[in-house]
Design a protein around this motif. Sequence first.
Motif, PDB file in Angstrom:
ATOM      1  N   GLY A 287      21.586 -35.918  71.733  1.00 32.99           N
ATOM      2  CA  GLY A 287      22.885 -35.918  71.080  1.00 32.99           C
ATOM      3  C   GLY A 287      23.184 -37.245  70.407  1.00 32.99           C
ATOM      4  O   GLY A 287      23.732 -37.289  69.305  1.00 32.99           O
TER       5      GLY A 287
ATOM      6  N   SER B 236      19.386 -34.260  77.019  1.00 31.81           N
ATOM      7  CA  SER B 236      20.301 -33.643  76.057  1.00 31.81           C
ATOM      8  C   SER B 236      21.293 -34.668  75.518  1.00 31.81           C
ATOM      9  O   SER B 236      21.627 -34.656  74.327  1.00 31.81           O
ATOM     10  CB  SER B 236      21.070 -32.495  76.703  1.00 31.81           C
ATOM     11  OG  SER B 236      20.217 -31.445  77.033  1.00 31.81           O
TER      12      SER B 236
ATOM     13  N   LEU C 112      23.669 -29.723  67.152  1.00 28.24           N
ATOM     14  CA  LEU C 112      23.024 -29.640  68.463  1.00 28.24           C
ATOM     15  C   LEU C 112      22.748 -28.204  68.909  1.00 28.24           C
ATOM     16  O   LEU C 112      21.930 -27.991  69.799  1.00 28.24           O
ATOM     17  CB  LEU C 112      23.903 -30.335  69.517  1.00 28.24           C
ATOM     18  CG  LEU C 112      24.063 -31.843  69.370  1.00 28.24           C
ATOM     19  CD1 LEU C 112      25.030 -32.373  70.414  1.00 28.24           C
ATOM     20  CD2 LEU C 112      22.722 -32.541  69.480  1.00 28.24           C
TER      21      LEU C 112
ATOM     22  N   VAL D 100      29.366 -37.001  72.168  1.00 31.90           N
ATOM     23  CA  VAL D 100      28.234 -36.110  72.466  1.00 31.90           C
ATOM     24  C   VAL D 100      28.623 -35.065  73.507  1.00 31.90           C
ATOM     25  O   VAL D 100      28.338 -33.886  73.341  1.00 31.90           O
ATOM     26  CB  VAL D 100      27.001 -36.932  72.913  1.00 31.90           C
ATOM     27  CG1 VAL D 100      25.894 -36.022  73.413  1.00 31.90           C
ATOM     28  CG2 VAL D 100      26.504 -37.797  71.768  1.00 31.90           C
TER      29      VAL D 100
ATOM     30  N   LEU E  20      28.726 -31.015  73.044  1.00 28.55           N
ATOM     31  CA  LEU E  20      27.988 -30.114  73.936  1.00 28.55           C
ATOM     32  C   LEU E  20      28.925 -29.117  74.619  1.00 28.55           C
ATOM     33  O   LEU E  20      28.557 -27.965  74.850  1.00 28.55           O
ATOM     34  CB  LEU E  20      27.202 -30.919  74.970  1.00 28.55           C
ATOM     35  CG  LEU E  20      26.006 -31.708  74.427  1.00 28.55           C
ATOM     36  CD1 LEU E  20      25.428 -32.621  75.497  1.00 28.55           C
ATOM     37  CD2 LEU E  20      24.933 -30.784  73.879  1.00 28.55           C
TER      38      LEU E  20
END
Length: 144
Positions: A32, A28, A80, A8, A12
């Motif tokens: 994720g 977040s 995402l 994740v 990101l």
Amino acid sequence: MSTGTYIVTSALQKIGAHSVLKQADPESLENGRKALNSYIAQLYDNDIDIGAVPLQALGDELSEPMGATNYIVANLALLLEPDHSGSQISQQLRVTALRGENWIRNKYQTIDQPKPVVRNTLPTGAGNFGRSHRAFFKKGATIG
């Protein structure tokens, strides 16, 4: 094999929503994790079995094949991106994600092998296991 945290946060980072100076918030990261679980479920729905298991917690092990990690990260980054305003997806990331999707599909998609079809006129023992029980020679016949 990687942890959910690694997958994740790497995704990101690809879209500029996480860095050493600007850490992603816990919400977040949790989003994720849910997106990653959704992506893994989508692969299974398309009969692609990479052996990964859904993550109960972000720090759990994903158990994905080592060759698929970067491709999973790239595809997760694309998933995402809409949730993070100001994030950018490079053309290279799109190409990597598409290449990865195709690679994962080609390598791990399960296919059903069709059963061979043989004529029912073949005698028993020559590949025919159907209704016909004919033999080459009648029982008790002499050969020669």
